[in-house]
Design a protein around this motif. Structure first.
Motif, mmCIF file in Angstrom:
data_model
loop_
_atom_site.group_PDB
_atom_site.id
_atom_site.type_symbol
_atom_site.label_atom_id
_atom_site.label_comp_id
_atom_site.label_asym_id
_atom_site.label_seq_id
_atom_site.Cartn_x
_atom_site.Cartn_y
_atom_site.Cartn_z
ATOM 1 N N LEU A 90 75.013 3.900 49.539
ATOM 2 C CA LEU A 90 76.002 3.349 50.592
ATOM 3 C C LEU A 90 75.858 1.969 50.571
ATOM 4 C CD1 LEU A 90 76.203 5.858 53.476
ATOM 5 C CD2 LEU A 90 77.963 5.507 51.303
ATOM 6 N N ASN A 91 74.700 1.546 50.514
ATOM 7 C CA ASN A 91 74.237 -0.017 50.736
ATOM 8 C C ASN A 91 74.239 -0.782 49.422
ATOM 9 O OD1 ASN A 91 74.065 0.407 53.771
ATOM 10 N ND2 ASN A 91 72.237 1.612 53.043
ATOM 11 N N LEU A 92 75.375 -1.197 49.168
ATOM 12 C CA LEU A 92 75.132 -2.011 47.657
ATOM 13 C C LEU A 92 75.908 -3.202 47.892
ATOM 14 C CD1 LEU A 92 77.242 0.824 45.755
ATOM 15 C CD2 LEU A 92 75.042 0.191 45.697
ATOM 16 N N PRO A 93 75.607 -4.275 46.914
ATOM 17 C CA PRO A 93 76.146 -5.603 47.150
ATOM 18 C C PRO A 93 77.487 -5.825 46.422
ATOM 19 C CG PRO A 93 74.515 -5.388 45.444
ATOM 20 C CD PRO A 93 74.421 -4.252 46.001
ATOM 21 N N ARG A 94 78.325 -6.810 46.933
ATOM 22 C CA ARG A 94 79.312 -7.195 46.184
ATOM 23 C C ARG A 94 80.510 -6.107 46.899
ATOM 24 N NH1 ARG A 94 79.265 -7.886 40.270
ATOM 25 N NH2 ARG A 94 81.137 -8.934 40.674
ATOM 26 N N MET A 95 80.444 -4.944 47.030
ATOM 27 C CA MET A 95 81.262 -3.774 47.410
ATOM 28 C C MET A 95 80.380 -2.909 47.844
ATOM 29 S SD MET A 95 84.329 -2.090 45.260
ATOM 30 C CE MET A 95 85.704 -1.528 46.218
ATOM 31 N N ASP A 96 80.503 -2.204 49.199
ATOM 32 C CA ASP A 96 79.520 -1.412 49.654
ATOM 33 C C ASP A 96 79.978 -0.053 49.223
ATOM 34 O OD1 ASP A 96 81.051 -0.158 51.587
ATOM 35 O OD2 ASP A 96 79.790 -0.816 53.162
ATOM 36 N N GLY A 97 79.034 0.973 49.461
ATOM 37 C CA GLY A 97 79.281 2.454 48.754
ATOM 38 C C GLY A 97 80.504 3.072 49.464
ATOM 39 N N ARG A 98 80.592 2.573 50.770
ATOM 40 C CA ARG A 98 81.801 3.195 51.602
ATOM 41 C C ARG A 98 83.328 2.625 50.929
ATOM 42 N NH1 ARG A 98 77.623 1.151 53.872
ATOM 43 N NH2 ARG A 98 76.461 2.305 55.392
#
Length: 143
Positions: free
Chosen positions: A65-73
């Protein structure tokens, strides 16, 4: 059934990527594991854009879920809103055990939500169970 499946791991933490790769190797998981490190790259991969023009369509997505540039949600929302991609099963595999993340993920049509174990042996067991389920138990589209 022991068919190899294409798995897309969307994960930015190198340690978690390494643990997932080791879990696949340790248990002789015969699946093809591809890794992308951020949400924008994930969507480009899934939509076969740019450098990912020849990328295979994954049979399963493991999504942090916690991703850079565009989160997992956001990735999950876009993936499940896309008629070409929405049938791909998505397992949210994240460190968050927050109830709001669990509810939001299922509201965005995640197929499963798994909190990453911190312990390596337990992590391997979880990845093996995910693999067993999606390779041996369920029938995936186009398989």
């Amino acid at each position: 059934m022991t068919d190899m499946i294409e798995v897309l791991l969307i994960e930015d933490d190198p340690g978690d990527v390494l643990m997932t790769e080791e879990a696949f190797a340790d248990y002789k998981v015969a699946n093809q594991l591809t890794v992308v490190a951020d949400g924008e790259s994930a969507m480009a991969y899934l939509r076969k854009e740019g450098e990912y023009a020849d990328a295979p369509t994954p049979d399963l997505v493991l999504l942090d879920l916690n991703l850079p540039r565009m989160d997992g949600r956001e990735v999950l929302g876009e993936l499940k809103a896309d008629p070409e991609l929405r049938r791909i099963p998505v397992v949210v595999l994240t460190t968050s055990d927050a109830e709001e993340d669990i509810l939001r993920s299922y509201n965005l049509h995640a197929n499963a939500y798994v909190t990453k174990p911190v312990d390596f042996e337990r992590f391997i067991e979880v990845v093996r169970k995910i693999d067993d389920f999606f390779v041996s138990v369920v029938r995936l589209p186009g398989r």
